[in-house]
Design a protein around this motif. Sequence first.
Motif, short mmCIF file in Angstrom:
data_model
loop_
_atom_site.label_atom_id
_atom_site.label_comp_id
_atom_site.label_asym_id
_atom_site.label_seq_id
_atom_site.Cartn_x
_atom_site.Cartn_y
_atom_site.Cartn_z
N ASN A 118 34.40 38.49 46.49
CA ASN A 118 33.12 39.06 46.97
C ASN A 118 32.42 38.09 47.91
O ASN A 118 31.85 38.50 48.92
CB ASN A 118 32.20 39.39 45.79
CG ASN A 118 32.67 40.62 45.02
OD1 ASN A 118 33.58 41.31 45.46
ND2 ASN A 118 32.07 40.88 43.88
N LEU B 268 37.17 38.08 41.27
CA LEU B 268 36.25 39.01 41.93
C LEU B 268 35.07 38.28 42.55
O LEU B 268 34.66 38.58 43.68
CB LEU B 268 35.74 40.02 40.89
CG LEU B 268 35.71 41.48 41.31
CD1 LEU B 268 37.03 41.93 41.86
CD2 LEU B 268 35.31 42.37 40.13
N ALA B 269 34.52 37.31 41.84
CA ALA B 269 33.37 36.55 42.34
C ALA B 269 33.74 35.82 43.64
O ALA B 269 32.98 35.84 44.62
CB ALA B 269 32.90 35.55 41.29
N LYS C 268 40.73 39.28 31.54
CA LYS C 268 39.42 39.74 32.00
C LYS C 268 38.57 38.60 32.56
O LYS C 268 37.91 38.75 33.58
CB LYS C 268 38.67 40.45 30.86
CG LYS C 268 39.26 41.82 30.51
CD LYS C 268 38.30 42.64 29.65
CE LYS C 268 38.76 44.09 29.55
NZ LYS C 268 39.80 44.27 28.53
N GLU C 269 38.64 37.44 31.89
CA GLU C 269 37.85 36.29 32.34
C GLU C 269 38.35 35.81 33.72
O GLU C 269 37.57 35.50 34.62
CB GLU C 269 37.96 35.17 31.28
CG GLU C 269 37.05 33.97 31.52
CD GLU C 269 37.70 32.92 32.41
OE1 GLU C 269 36.94 32.17 33.06
OE2 GLU C 269 38.95 32.85 32.46
N ARG C 270 39.67 35.79 33.89
CA ARG C 270 40.25 35.40 35.20
C ARG C 270 39.89 36.43 36.28
O ARG C 270 39.57 36.07 37.41
CB ARG C 270 41.78 35.26 35.08
CG ARG C 270 42.20 34.02 34.33
CD ARG C 270 43.72 33.94 34.18
NE ARG C 270 44.07 32.80 33.34
CZ ARG C 270 45.28 32.60 32.82
NH1 ARG C 270 46.26 33.48 33.07
NH2 ARG C 270 45.53 31.55 32.08
N PHE C 271 39.97 37.68 35.89
CA PHE C 271 39.66 38.78 36.81
C PHE C 271 38.24 38.62 37.37
O PHE C 271 38.00 38.77 38.57
CB PHE C 271 39.80 40.10 36.04
CG PHE C 271 39.63 41.34 36.88
CD1 PHE C 271 40.69 41.84 37.63
CD2 PHE C 271 38.42 42.02 36.92
CE1 PHE C 271 40.55 42.99 38.39
CE2 PHE C 271 38.27 43.18 37.68
CZ PHE C 271 39.34 43.65 38.41
N ASP C 272 37.29 38.31 36.49
CA ASP C 272 35.89 38.14 36.91
C ASP C 272 35.74 36.99 37.90
O ASP C 272 34.99 37.08 38.87
CB ASP C 272 34.97 37.91 35.69
CG ASP C 272 34.85 39.17 34.84
OD1 ASP C 272 35.18 40.26 35.35
OD2 ASP C 272 34.44 39.07 33.66
N ARG C 273 36.47 35.90 37.63
CA ARG C 273 36.40 34.74 38.55
C ARG C 273 36.99 35.09 39.92
O ARG C 273 36.46 34.70 40.96
CB ARG C 273 37.15 33.55 37.96
CG ARG C 273 36.30 32.74 36.96
CD ARG C 273 36.98 31.43 36.62
NE ARG C 273 38.07 31.61 35.68
CZ ARG C 273 39.12 30.80 35.59
NH1 ARG C 273 39.25 29.77 36.40
NH2 ARG C 273 40.06 31.02 34.68
#
Length: 475
Positions: free
Chosen positions: A405, A401-402, A394-399
């Motif tokens: 984007n 995505l950022a 999840k932490e990697r996923f957020d990075r």
Amino acid sequence: MGKRVTTQVSAEEIAQQYKYIEILRDYNQARISRLGRPVKYNIETFGCQMNENDSERLSGMLSEMGYSESAKRTDSDLIIFNTCCVRENAEQKVYGHLGALKKLKENNHELVIAICGCMMQQPEVVEHIRKVYKHVDIVFGTHNLYKFPELLNTAVENKGTVIDVWDSTGSIAENMPITRKESLKAWVTVMYGCNNFCSYCIVPYVRGRERSRDIEEIRNEVVKLAQEGCREITLLGQNVNSYGKDLEGEYSFAGLLRELDRLDGIERIRFMTSHPKDLSEELIYAVRDCKKVCGHLHLPVQAGSSKILEKMNRKYSKEQYLDLVEKVRKHIPDISLSTDIIVGFPGETEEDFAETLDVVAKARFDMAYTFLYSKRTGTPAAKAPDQIPEEVKKERFDRLLALQNHVSRDINDRLLGKEVEVLVEGLSKSSKTTYTGRTRENKIVNFKGSPQLVGSLVRVKIDTVQTWSLLGKLV
């Protein structure tokens, strides 16, 4: 080994299904007279565009049988779940919905419940449904969709559970009815199945080996769509780049694109999905040369680390993928690229993930469909010992995505003040006066318009940029 030739389901077998359609039409007419109301069906589709297209085929058969479509399960006489098994949460969702249907069945004993699609190609799933969800009447898979009229007739006559799931088929069924969800745009399946066996993917096991449709059948379908007012088609296949390899003669996907580009009436041609290992120069040139083929390529990278790509059995390295992107951009400078990325594949280290971020920064995708790795029983990756903890994923996923984007927004910012060609699809969901459509590069554009513009190509000047869509004024 010689080339395996894909065959067609015989005309006799197709004619047999039309007989069952006729029997069910008579049956439903009698029911409509008895009930004093229409008999209705409801289809819920989980999964990809192939599933959407399969649901359109089921809708076509049902409307020929005298059913009317309903958006609500509660007032339906027939409910179909068309399922997906690419990710685990899709399966859990289906079981939840199936459980909720039990009450409806108790209140309406004539209700028929059917479940089909990729999930049903897994024997353990079928067994679970047979044991736990006894209110389900029909279970069938991806290979015998065309036999649905026969299966429904059996269920109606015998009042018992009908289970008919085939392991695989080398045949393609043509000339069955279809009801399209949209009139302006249509899915056109050009091939079924996949031969790639990526180590995380269940698709080859549930959709079978690659089978290409006859080029004349595809051509006839597209001509008919054009005559019915369709303006844009999307050619579908698990790996469209393999089109024609199983047919006798010299067929290729590039050749198919050139053939369809010559047809009148259709304004735009899109396609998905392309496997990077099979993206030939011939196909790049076809996209460049064909006037109707849109400047958008969906090219799933899945991961940026060559080590992880090898574990995934993707058959290309990070460097080969980036070289391919460079080659595509050299020949088609304005092309937009989208991709799929899996985060947290077994064994993915922080260094491996950094390679994925590097690919995103270098390839500059207009859009990325990002997924957390999900175990699929029956695939090699599910047995890998080095599974990644959820919180790390999840932490990697957020990075990821950022970063994506930021890239998407930067690409869109460059369109500010530019004029773009938009195929007007209709009213935007959130407004009575704002119309929406897409550019050839697959960008969503919203603008003030009028009903008579729907279905036409218009020029729009972009005056406001957002990460996922653009706003503009008609020129």
